[in-house]
Scaffold this motif. Structure first.
Motif, mmCIF file in Angstrom:
data_model
loop_
_atom_site.group_PDB
_atom_site.id
_atom_site.type_symbol
_atom_site.label_atom_id
_atom_site.label_comp_id
_atom_site.label_asym_id
_atom_site.label_seq_id
_atom_site.Cartn_x
_atom_site.Cartn_y
_atom_site.Cartn_z
ATOM 1 N N VAL A 99 55.519 -31.016 18.260
ATOM 2 C CA VAL A 99 54.229 -31.501 17.777
ATOM 3 C C VAL A 99 54.210 -33.013 17.921
ATOM 4 O O VAL A 99 55.165 -33.687 17.541
ATOM 5 C CB VAL A 99 53.999 -31.142 16.288
ATOM 6 N N THR A 100 53.128 -33.530 18.465
ATOM 7 C CA THR A 100 52.900 -34.976 18.479
ATOM 8 C C THR A 100 51.591 -35.233 17.773
ATOM 9 O O THR A 100 50.582 -34.589 18.066
ATOM 10 C CB THR A 100 52.824 -35.528 19.912
ATOM 11 N N LEU A 101 51.630 -36.124 16.794
ATOM 12 C CA LEU A 101 50.386 -36.545 16.153
ATOM 13 C C LEU A 101 50.194 -38.019 16.423
ATOM 14 O O LEU A 101 51.151 -38.783 16.536
ATOM 15 C CB LEU A 101 50.362 -36.207 14.665
ATOM 16 N N SER A 102 48.941 -38.418 16.590
ATOM 17 C CA SER A 102 48.595 -39.812 16.874
ATOM 18 C C SER A 102 47.469 -40.218 15.956
ATOM 19 O O SER A 102 46.637 -39.393 15.572
ATOM 20 C CB SER A 102 48.118 -39.971 18.320
ATOM 21 N N GLY A 103 47.458 -41.512 15.634
ATOM 22 C CA GLY A 103 46.366 -42.004 14.822
ATOM 23 C C GLY A 103 46.551 -43.444 14.419
ATOM 24 O O GLY A 103 47.553 -44.086 14.778
ATOM 25 N N PRO A 104 45.596 -43.945 13.656
ATOM 26 C CA PRO A 104 45.701 -45.305 13.152
ATOM 27 C C PRO A 104 46.971 -45.461 12.316
ATOM 28 O O PRO A 104 47.332 -44.569 11.548
ATOM 29 C CB PRO A 104 44.455 -45.469 12.278
ATOM 30 N N ALA A 105 47.637 -46.604 12.492
ATOM 31 C CA ALA A 105 48.862 -46.898 11.758
ATOM 32 C C ALA A 105 48.660 -48.187 10.968
ATOM 33 O O ALA A 105 48.097 -49.148 11.482
ATOM 34 C CB ALA A 105 50.036 -47.035 12.718
#
Length: 171
Positions: free
Chosen positions: A95-101
């Motif tokens: 699983v790869t999740l991406s988003g604002p950090a």
């Protein structure tokens, strides 16, 4: 008799729910994950220890800790995003999740999440040199054997998060 459009929408929601459940199980079972950040010339990836969410926090907001002046922090500060990649020990789920950090320089956040051992940090020196990083997923990519499409691992299963927090299959 329900209309075909409603039944298609219900089927699609059921598929999204199954994919999210598989992604959640994978993330919950992986103690270390890769953080990928945008760099001046490509990307950098490094392994970090997963940090716990507090009760009531959105599951799709994930946390890790990092030194405030390291490359990770600098790249997150510049790009404002990160990707987190989880590989299950079985080799059957990714699983790869991406988003604002966001960089969170708050002792309470660090101390509540720090999973260090009292044997390696009796004086709290390691935790004192860290800040928290919060990544709020707005995109997921996953391969989970028995859940995502076959042939397994060939092709992409993508989900995008809507502003209201719901998820949909990406086109």
């Amino acid at each position: 008799m329900p209309s075909p459009a409603l039944s298609d929408a219900a089927q699609q929601q059921q598929e999204v729910d199954q994919l999210l459940a598989a992604a959640r199980r994978t993330i919950e079972e992986v103690p270390y994950f890769w953080v990928v950040t945008a760099a001046a010339e490509g990307a950098n990836a490094r392994i970090v220890q997963a940090q716990p969410n507090r009760g009531g926090e959105d599951f799709w907001t994930r946390w890790f800790l990092t030194p405030p002046n390291g490359r990770k922090a600098s790249e997150i500060r510049r790009a404002g995003r990160a990707s987190l990649a989880y590989q299950h020990a079985s080799g059957e789920a990714f699983v790869t999740l991406s988003g604002p950090a966001e960089l969170i320089d708050n002792r309470g956040e660090v101390n509540d999440r720090f999973r260090g051992s009292p044997y390696d940090d009796r004086k709290g020196l390691v935790a004192a040199g860290l800040i928290a990083v919060r990544v709020t997923a707005d995109h997921l990519e996953l391969h989970v054997r028995g859940v995502t499409a076959e042939p397994w691992g060939r092709g992409r299963t993508l989900l995008d998060r809507e502003p209201d927090g719901s998820w949909r299959l990406a086109a």
